[in-house]
Design an enzyme around this catalytic site. Sequence first.
Site, PDB file in Angstrom:
ATOM      1  N   ASP A  81      26.048  67.934 145.761  1.00  0.00           N
ATOM      2  CA  ASP A  81      27.433  67.267 146.136  1.00  0.00           C
ATOM      3  C   ASP A  81      27.653  65.843 145.838  1.00  0.00           C
ATOM      4  OD1 ASP A  81      27.615  69.742 147.693  1.00  0.00           O
ATOM      5  OD2 ASP A  81      27.315  68.928 149.506  1.00  0.00           O
ATOM      6  N   SER A 114      21.786  58.167 152.374  1.00  0.00           N
ATOM      7  CA  SER A 114      21.019  59.378 152.238  1.00  0.00           C
ATOM      8  C   SER A 114      22.000  60.602 152.624  1.00  0.00           C
ATOM      9  CB  SER A 114      19.679  59.574 152.188  1.00  0.00           C
ATOM     10  OG  SER A 114      19.677  59.382 153.536  1.00  0.00           O
ATOM     11  N   LYS A 115      21.977  61.775 151.729  1.00  0.00           N
ATOM     12  CA  LYS A 115      22.835  62.800 152.319  1.00  0.00           C
ATOM     13  C   LYS A 115      21.933  63.366 153.440  1.00  0.00           C
ATOM     14  CE  LYS A 115      24.410  64.079 147.989  1.00  0.00           C
ATOM     15  NZ  LYS A 115      24.527  64.807 146.562  1.00  0.00           N
ATOM     16  N   ARG A 116      20.540  63.201 153.559  1.00  0.00           N
ATOM     17  CA  ARG A 116      19.825  63.381 154.556  1.00  0.00           C
ATOM     18  C   ARG A 116      20.032  62.948 155.750  1.00  0.00           C
ATOM     19  NH1 ARG A 116      14.396  65.645 155.587  1.00  0.00           N
ATOM     20  NH2 ARG A 116      14.490  66.021 157.524  1.00  0.00           N
ATOM     21  N   LYS A 117      20.245  61.499 155.971  1.00  0.00           N
ATOM     22  CA  LYS A 117      20.346  60.916 157.012  1.00  0.00           C
ATOM     23  C   LYS A 117      21.790  60.699 157.441  1.00  0.00           C
ATOM     24  CE  LYS A 117      16.191  58.172 156.794  1.00  0.00           C
ATOM     25  NZ  LYS A 117      15.720  56.643 156.576  1.00  0.00           N
TER      26      LYS A 117
END
Length: 499
Positions: free
Chosen positions: A14, A250-253
């Site tokens: 993305d 980050s996309k994770r957080k």
Amino acid sequence: MSVRVRVAPSPTGDPHVGTAYMSLFNLAFARQQGGEFLLRVEDTDRARFRADSEQQVYDMLRWLGLDWDEGPDKGGPRGPYRQSERLETYRPHVEQLIADGHAYLCWCSGARLAEMREDQQKRKLPTGYDRRCVGLDRAARAALPGFSDPPVVRMFVPDDPPLRFHDLVRGEVSAPRPDDQVLLKADGFPTYHLAVVVDDHLMGITHVVRGEEWISSTPKHLLLFDWLGWDRPAFAHMPLLRNIDKSKISKRKNPAARLTWFVEQGYLPEALLNFLGLLGYSLPGEQEIFTFEQMSQSFDWARVNTVGPVFDLDKLAWLNGHYMRELSEPDFAGRTLPFLQGAGLVGDPASPVELAALAAVVPLVQTRVAVLSEVPALVRFLFTPEESFQVESGAVEKALTPANAPVLAAAAEALDGLQDWTGVSVQARIDAALLEGGLGLKRGKAYLPLRAAVCGASISPPLPESMALLGRERTLCRLRAGAALAADRETAERGPGVG
RNA sequence: GUCCCCAUCGUCCAGCGGCCCAGGACUCCACCCUUUCAAGGUGGCUACGCGGGUUCGAAUCCCGUUGGGGGCACCA
């Protein structure tokens, strides 16, 4: 020489908010200078490559209004602009570096490299490639352990490489001494370091504007520019966007690391752009609301911050609300439509009746939402047919109590014969029946059950206006249904288990 | 671990030696407005990490320290 800058996303997933951030600053500078902004796709990592990613980057950047002058999709004099299509372009430069003794072949396997690093760490030695393959030809190296066939090409870093450079936002900067970085991978693809330098030079890039994360690899690039006999571009290392915990966004957080998230949530592109401009940058005079053109006109590297800003959604929400309130009603309605369709409240395509209802309700909700995705919940009452209309359970609990049944009934009765069905008249009738002179209630208390019955929730647009939009028949229908429901709950409360 | 970058309210910014016992915005709190929720208005809480210098004078310059971040891949 005219200014040429670029943004260089890699299509690995993305689109990242950092790409938009970098694009904004690159473009703002380019436009101010009358220069060009190019988009280059850095797809040299075939393991992480994702086919749909490139198009998404285009879509998101265009959504934000950050359009480019040259790129893979629109071409240009210095193309191709996709690194996977430039493999033959890199090759001669690699040959030259090898011939000049600035690069060498390396047959070390991944396993050997990992082993080497582990050993270096354990023995607390400086890390970096140990130059096992220097001076060896293929046959000699093949006799040794940890051999892997198609070799890579590594740069041969001298003892005293240039480590200092001037940065447009940080001044004089020094960076760590690089190790023998791989330039060409075993699969024949260049690494980032080779590709940026070759492409930036060949594409005439004058200013490299990129994230702070690249500071430490800049000496590698300096070396390559020098070896190849090319002028170094100017560098500007932007601060990194941060998560709440200050780590690199980050996309994770952080859901906001994905650009598509903003579209889904219903943020306005102009608000996001303004917000991105606010992060790490300020306009003279503490002006906080500004357009891209204003930012671009007054752009100054000296006003770019060195501190990595936390991506603060609260402030974005406020900015978004501000921009939404500035929209004309038709414009706001138009932007809202996709969200109503997504919620199934409006057909696709919308009917003239639906569009008229939307136009009518817009003035009631425009100041009441922070993002577009909040609109459906607020206007659901108007778009739901009576057969499927339901009052939220929380509102039932709170407002449709047995004690309020008479209030609802009285309101229905008061409105029954009203001909002039406008907000003003509706309110006058309700007030006369329920407030002083009628049931003697306070307005807040009186409206609570009506709101629940008519709008289906305890939070809604202004009530008389909502009723006016709904129309007399539907309003009366809901008031009576509400009264019945409220009365029923009395029975239910008295009767559980009884009969 | 090592190298590098960075350091003003909870957050985003202003400040670039005296105008600052630090200003704006967001958030939060209070009040006003008010039929709910918003919007709007008014007011309030809260910061120059610490220690040394330099200077008549330091948030602003220097050093150290602490803290945070980033890099150290055949990922970008």
